[in-house]
Design a protein around this motif. Structure first.
Motif, PDB file in Angstrom:
ATOM      1  N   CYS A 135       0.839  -1.188   0.000  1.00  0.00           N
ATOM      2  CA  CYS A 135       0.000   0.000   0.000  1.00  0.00           C
ATOM      3  C   CYS A 135       0.881   1.248   0.000  1.00  0.00           C
ATOM      4  N   TYR A 136       0.322   2.345  -0.462  1.00  0.00           N
ATOM      5  CA  TYR A 136       1.011   3.628  -0.498  1.00  0.00           C
ATOM      6  C   TYR A 136       0.265   4.606   0.407  1.00  0.00           C
ATOM      7  N   TYR A 137       0.995   5.619   0.846  1.00  0.00           N
ATOM      8  CA  TYR A 137       0.385   6.607   1.728  1.00  0.00           C
ATOM      9  C   TYR A 137       0.413   7.977   1.056  1.00  0.00           C
ATOM     10  N   GLY A 138      -0.706   8.654   1.135  1.00  0.00           N
ATOM     11  CA  GLY A 138      -0.812   9.990   0.577  1.00  0.00           C
ATOM     12  C   GLY A 138      -1.525  10.902   1.553  1.00  0.00           C
ATOM     13  N   THR A 139      -1.801  12.106   1.105  1.00  0.00           N
ATOM     14  CA  THR A 139      -2.517  13.069   1.945  1.00  0.00           C
ATOM     15  C   THR A 139      -3.623  13.732   1.135  1.00  0.00           C
ATOM     16  N   VAL A 140      -4.671  14.113   1.839  1.00  0.00           N
ATOM     17  CA  VAL A 140      -5.759  14.859   1.197  1.00  0.00           C
ATOM     18  C   VAL A 140      -5.244  16.268   0.912  1.00  0.00           C
TER      19      VAL A 140
END
Length: 360
Positions: free
Chosen positions: A236-241
């Motif tokens: 999985c990858y992590y991002g931000t709104v």
């Protein structure tokens, strides 16, 4: 008399046999104890997520457009090449422009000379007018000639600047750093003004432009962490709104949402992304799975184990569903044991074999 005695004897034997059969039949209908899986209810923490999907896009996506017409003489890149802003990607034939540029320079020089002469004549006319040696009409004529000469010089200068700009536009220059995502032309093609030459995508960071429903909008905040999954990647990858809109997207019932994801080189624009964003946490709640719930009309029940092997039907008050778990608002207490599945045909007070999954 003898026949009567024999008949009675046969009847007694037959009756005894039937009674035995009936006794055996009743014995075969005795219900066997079933084995059920059960667990001890424990308080747990549940996390609620907003689940949405979308497509990856480059953080920057620019198509280089031709500002010139002519033959594509040179193309310096291939599909997938890395480019840096300012790189020369190719050259459009500018020989015709070079000739026009020479003419424009000559025209400007001539126009500037004419303006200089007209300006000198006007200054002389002003002096003669003060000395009353020429009329007002002659002075006005001299002034007009100077103004016309000035306008012609300015026009010639603008023409030269435009041609210089066009000459420079014969060079195809990368506007941003990124990768050549599409090159719809090849060397030798005749190019028209406005034709797309190369699409450059900066995918070091990716953006997902998607939408969220009205009920989810209140939980969204700029900067919230987003967990991103793709079918082609096991991790999985992590991002931000990055942001979200407060008005619905045209023609839809959803509000626009943008999520930024840092790329490790294994993600590409156009890939489908599944996203979950943490929206709420429920701490120390009693919750059960759907298979442990029995619904009758508008009421819900669970089957509790009492006296180690007897099931007891218990009415409960059902709360919110969170990630497949249902919060129990009332009716269950910690450490009570409930049946996990197979409760559809279960009866209150039934005796069962219990297979307890969590004994602690």
């Amino acid at each position: 008399m003898k026949k009567i005695m024999i008949s009675l004897l046969v009847a007694i034997v037959f009756s005894t046999g039937c009674a035995k059969k009936r006794k055996n039949t009743n014995k075969s209908f005795k219900k066997d104890k079933i084995t059920v899986f059960a667990e001890k209810v424990k308080p747990e923490n549940l996390t609620e997520y907003i689940r949405i999907s979308g497509k990856f896009e480059g953080i920057k996506d620019v198509t280089v457009i031709s500002r010139n017409a002519g033959q594509l003489l040179k193309l310096n890149i291939e599909l997938g090449d890395s480019v840096t802003a300012g790189d020369t990607l190719g050259l459009i034939d500018d020989r015709g422009l070079k000739y026009r540029l020479i003419q424009a320079k000559s025209s400007l020089k001539s126009a500037e000379l004419s303006f200089k002469i007209a300006e000198t004549n006007f200054k002389a006319s002003e002096k003669l007018f003060e000395e009353e040696k020429i009329s007002q009409t002659e002075l006005d004529k001299s002034r007009m000639e100077a103004e016309i000469a000035k306008a012609r010089a300015e026009g010639a200068k603008a023409d030269l600047e435009q041609l210089t700009d066009l000459s420079e536009s014969a060079l195809i220059i990368a506007k941003i750093s990124g990768y050549a995502a599409d090159i719809p032309v090849k060397e030798g093609d005749m190019i028209s003004v406005g034709a797309p030459l190369c699409r450059i995508v900066d995918s070091r960071k990716l953006i997902i432009r998607t939408g969220a429903g009205e009920s989810e909008l209140g939980a969204l905040k700029k900067g919230l962490e987003a967990v991103v999954f793709t079918k082609s990647q096991s991790k999985c990858y992590y991002g931000t709104v990055k942001g979200f809109g407060i008005a619905k997207k045209a023609g839809t019932s959803s509000y626009p949402v943008e999520i930024e994801v840092k790329n490790d080189g294994n993600l590409f624009p156009g890939m489908i992304a599944e996203i979950k964003i943490k929206s709420a946490e429920h701490k120390n709640v009693i919750a059960v799975g759907m298979n442990a719930l029995l619904k009758e009309f508008d009421k819900y029940y669970v089957f509790k184990i009492k006296n180690s092997d007897i099931v007891s039907r218990r009415e409960i008050t059902l709360g919110k569903e969170v990630e497949g778990r249902y919060i129990i608002d009332s009716g269950l207490e910690p450490d009570e044991i409930i049946v996990l599945e197979g409760i559809e045909n279960m009866t209150d007070g039934e005796q069962v074999n219990v297979n307890l999954r969590n004994k602690n």
